[in-house]
Design a protein around this motif. Structure first.
Motif, PDB file in Angstrom:
ATOM      1  N   ILE A 298      -6.417  -9.528  -3.204  1.00 58.58           N
ATOM      2  CA  ILE A 298      -4.998  -9.874  -3.195  1.00 58.58           C
ATOM      3  C   ILE A 298      -4.716 -10.722  -1.982  1.00 58.58           C
ATOM      4  O   ILE A 298      -4.330 -11.929  -1.786  1.00 58.58           O
ATOM      5  CB  ILE A 298      -3.753  -8.744  -3.319  1.00 58.58           C
ATOM      6  CG1 ILE A 298      -3.972  -8.261  -4.650  1.00 58.58           C
ATOM      7  CG2 ILE A 298      -2.502  -9.164  -2.883  1.00 58.58           C
ATOM      8  CD1 ILE A 298      -3.148  -6.997  -4.958  1.00 58.58           C
TER       9      ILE A 298
ATOM     10  N   HIS B 249      -5.321 -14.303  -1.330  1.00 56.47           N
ATOM     11  CA  HIS B 249      -4.351 -15.419  -1.768  1.00 56.47           C
ATOM     12  C   HIS B 249      -2.993 -15.135  -0.931  1.00 56.47           C
ATOM     13  O   HIS B 249      -2.043 -16.419  -1.056  1.00 56.47           O
ATOM     14  CB  HIS B 249      -4.088 -15.221  -3.172  1.00 56.47           C
ATOM     15  CG  HIS B 249      -5.499 -15.310  -4.158  1.00 56.47           C
ATOM     16  ND1 HIS B 249      -5.685 -16.487  -4.702  1.00 56.47           N
ATOM     17  CD2 HIS B 249      -6.209 -14.387  -4.432  1.00 56.47           C
ATOM     18  CE1 HIS B 249      -6.938 -16.147  -5.296  1.00 56.47           C
ATOM     19  NE2 HIS B 249      -7.185 -14.939  -5.420  1.00 56.47           N
ATOM     20  N   VAL B 250      -2.943 -14.208  -0.209  1.00 55.08           N
ATOM     21  CA  VAL B 250      -1.725 -14.184   0.542  1.00 55.08           C
ATOM     22  C   VAL B 250      -2.103 -13.698   1.936  1.00 55.08           C
ATOM     23  O   VAL B 250      -3.256 -12.953   1.978  1.00 55.08           O
ATOM     24  CB  VAL B 250      -0.490 -13.103  -0.055  1.00 55.08           C
ATOM     25  CG1 VAL B 250      -0.076 -13.606  -1.411  1.00 55.08           C
ATOM     26  CG2 VAL B 250      -1.336 -11.758  -0.134  1.00 55.08           C
ATOM     27  N   GLU B 251      -1.350 -13.949   3.026  1.00 51.76           N
ATOM     28  CA  GLU B 251      -1.500 -13.665   4.370  1.00 51.76           C
ATOM     29  C   GLU B 251      -0.944 -12.174   4.630  1.00 51.76           C
ATOM     30  O   GLU B 251      -1.692 -11.429   5.326  1.00 51.76           O
ATOM     31  CB  GLU B 251      -1.009 -14.748   5.364  1.00 51.76           C
ATOM     32  CG  GLU B 251      -1.893 -15.784   5.467  1.00 51.76           C
ATOM     33  CD  GLU B 251      -1.312 -16.956   6.299  1.00 51.76           C
ATOM     34  OE1 GLU B 251      -0.490 -16.687   6.910  1.00 51.76           O
ATOM     35  OE2 GLU B 251      -1.855 -18.081   6.376  1.00 51.76           O
ATOM     36  N   SER B 252       0.470 -11.759   4.231  1.00 53.01           N
ATOM     37  CA  SER B 252       0.497 -10.478   4.586  1.00 53.01           C
ATOM     38  C   SER B 252       1.405  -9.958   3.271  1.00 53.01           C
ATOM     39  O   SER B 252       1.988 -10.797   2.200  1.00 53.01           O
ATOM     40  CB  SER B 252       1.440 -10.618   5.719  1.00 53.01           C
ATOM     41  OG  SER B 252       2.802 -11.183   5.382  1.00 53.01           O
ATOM     42  N   ILE B 253       1.631  -8.652   3.203  1.00 56.10           N
ATOM     43  CA  ILE B 253       2.368  -7.953   2.172  1.00 56.10           C
ATOM     44  C   ILE B 253       3.600  -7.299   3.068  1.00 56.10           C
ATOM     45  O   ILE B 253       3.036  -6.297   3.582  1.00 56.10           O
ATOM     46  CB  ILE B 253       1.465  -6.995   1.271  1.00 56.10           C
ATOM     47  CG1 ILE B 253       0.535  -7.954   0.447  1.00 56.10           C
ATOM     48  CG2 ILE B 253       2.372  -6.446   0.169  1.00 56.10           C
ATOM     49  CD1 ILE B 253      -0.528  -7.086  -0.488  1.00 56.10           C
TER      50      ILE B 253
END
Lengths: 274, 267
Positions: free
Chosen positions: B51, B54-58
């Protein structure tokens, strides 16, 4: 049965088995309710996690938020309808305690018996699982995305049926390994953990690196629920021919391997504990 | 009070010795729980790494903090598996079969003995796996925790292990009042799976209330990670210590009421 299709005695026997297994599920009604909770937990996971990931983002790996949640709705429904997982656990238990011998003496092939059991369970659970999966469309109020192409829909559902058939063969084969290894319970639990990743039940496989996906395409698990879900979302339809060929080949392999393995090991079964 | 604690410590080590003697009879399944849980946590690491490609932070957490979260969950789970899990899960059977009688007649707290009579040393390697994931997470996040933050982290891991124990005992003590708790434990599995895959920071509104204060699985690994990152305030320390205290009191109350309700099926 319905006046149109002639019913052979063999077919009648197996239809009766399916009916009995549907009725058996009625005894365990609360299990259906709790299996709905399990499906709801999966959907809640998707809603909460992807909700926060999509904050301030339009797309992730080509998925919009609506498409991502639609993926989980479809995939959790399709994964939950695969009832074959219990076959290997049941065989592991019954071979060890000796009660598997009952399947050897009844006039039904053990694999066919387990297939009927799986179909019976699936028929009973379909309404509950469908409700648990699709009710979220109304709760979350998102645009549910599904292809309008009839050919793609037919391809996806045919692939699903092939996938369920394969999983039934696969779990029966794993169950047969109990004859050899005596206790495969821990192995089955590890298998469940790995399967949740490689079948796309936890995250869409499209998020994985391209090289990993290329390897997965040779395995049947890619086509069980992941590819049918993607096809219904209007993606990956170019993979349909390869999917059919791969699945049919794997089904053929297990159609040969399973009876041969059973024939080999059944003579070594002592039925200890009867 | 002091002599009671010393007595319980002596009993704990005696139970450990007996357990070792029993485990040597089943050597093949000795490390089974380790392999099963390790596979689960390694897969979880792979999922979040995928994940994060594809993204820098959640929810404001980078990949490092998420790895610490998974490692911490694995650590608390490891402590649960080693210390009390295999004991607590036998409560419903003991109530149903009446074999709880044997525990009530002994001069030891029945809950203490049931909880710690099935210690599982086979899960010890899980601690190593957990520390490896936490170490990897700290390196990835580039955090240099201060001694105070490490102490607070250790404190929260200990009390969250107690909270996990409380939740396990509460759900299984319901067997004193209802015929079967099999399906209730399925809810526990669903809650644990959800809290393991969705960190508390991702929870909002009703779900935050639910998983922080009613079914507090959402705080078990999230709060220690926030402690290590220096995020929780003093109020937070008191608030979450209070949550654990309340659930420990509820556990004691339900167990005690359950024992009064117990009819002994065997006699």
């Amino acid at each position: 049965m319905n006046g149109c299709i002639p019913e052979s005695p063999v077919m009648k026997k197996y239809l009766e088995l399916i009916k009995i297994n549907v009725k058996t599920q009625l005894i365990w009604r609360t299990d259906a309710f709790f299996s709905m909770i399990s499906v709801c937990a999966k959907m809640l996971f998707a809603y909460l996690l992807w909700g926060i990931i999509f904050e301030g983002k339009e797309t992730v790996a080509g998925f919009s938020y609506s498409m991502m949640i639609s993926y989980y709705v479809l995939n959790s429904f399709f994964s939950s309808m695969d009832m074959s997982g219990s076959i290997s656990y049941e065989m592991d238990d019954k071979i060890r305690n000796g009660s598997f011998s009952k399947y050897m003496i009844i006039p039904v092939l053990p694999q066919a018996y387990f297939l009927c059991q799986t179909i019976g369970k699936a028929l009973f659970y379909v309404v509950f699982t469908f409700t648990a999966s699709f009710i979220w469309i109304f709760i979350f109020k998102f645009d549910f995305i599904i292809t309008a192409n009839a050919l793609h829909v037919v391809s996806a559902f045919t692939l699903l049926l092939l996938g369920y058939l394969f999983m039934q063969q696969f779990h029966y084969y794993l169950g047969l390994l109990t004859f050899k290894f005596k206790n495969i319970f821990l192995f089955l639990m590890i298998k469940d953990n790995i399967f949740s990743l490689i079948s796309g039940a936890v995250i869409p496989l499209v998020l994985l690196p391209h090289e990993v996906i290329s390897v997965f395409k040779f395995l049947p698990f890619y086509y069980i629920s992941y590819l049918p879900t993607m096809i219904l979302l209007g993606r990956n339809s170019e993979e349909v021919p390869q999917a059919f060929i791969t699945m049919l080949l794997w089904i053929l392999v297990l159609a040969v391997v399973n009876p041969a393995t059973y024939k080999y090991y059944r003579t070594k079964f002592e039925g200890a504990g009867i | 009070m002091k002599s009671s604690i010393l007595k319980n410590i002596r009993i704990f080590f005696m139970l450990l010795k007996l357990r070792f003697a029993r485990l040597t009879e089943f050597r093949l399944s000795f490390f089974g729980p380790f392999f099963v849980d390790s596979s689960l946590f390694v897969i979880q690491v792979l999922i979040f790494k995928t994940i994060y490609a594809h993204v820098e932070s959640i929810g404001g957490w980078g990949q490092g903090q998420m790895l610490i979260f998974i490692g911490t969950f694995s650590l608390i789970n490891a402590l649960n598996m080693i210390l009390y899990f295999f004991g607590v899960i036998t409560i419903p059977d003991k109530v149903k079969s009446g074999s709880l009688d044997l525990y009530l007649t002994k001069p030891v707290s029945p809950l203490f003995r049931i909880s710690f009579e099935n210690i599982d040393p086979g899960s010890l390697p899980l601690l190593v796996t957990s520390f490896a994931i936490i170490g990897y997470g700290i390196t990835t996040a580039g955090i240099i925790p201060s001694p105070a933050h490490i102490l607070l982290y250790v404190y929260f891991v200990i009390i969250m292990t107690v909270l996990w124990y409380d939740m396990e005992v509460i759900l299984r003590s319901l067997s004193f009042f209802i015929i079967s708790v099999d399906n209730i434990t399925k809810i526990e599995v669903a809650c644990l799976e959800l809290s393991f895959t969705v960190p508390g920071i991702a929870l909002r509104g009703f779900f935050k209330l639910l998983f922080y204060f009613i079914l507090p699985y959402g705080i078990m690994a999230t709060i220690p990670v926030q402690a290590l990152s220096g995020q929780p305030s003093l109020n937070g320390v008191f608030l979450f210590s209070g949550v654990v205290l309340v659930f420990t009191l509820i556990t004691a109350l339900i167990w005690k009421t359950g024992l009064h309700h117990y009819n002994s099926a065997s006699s």
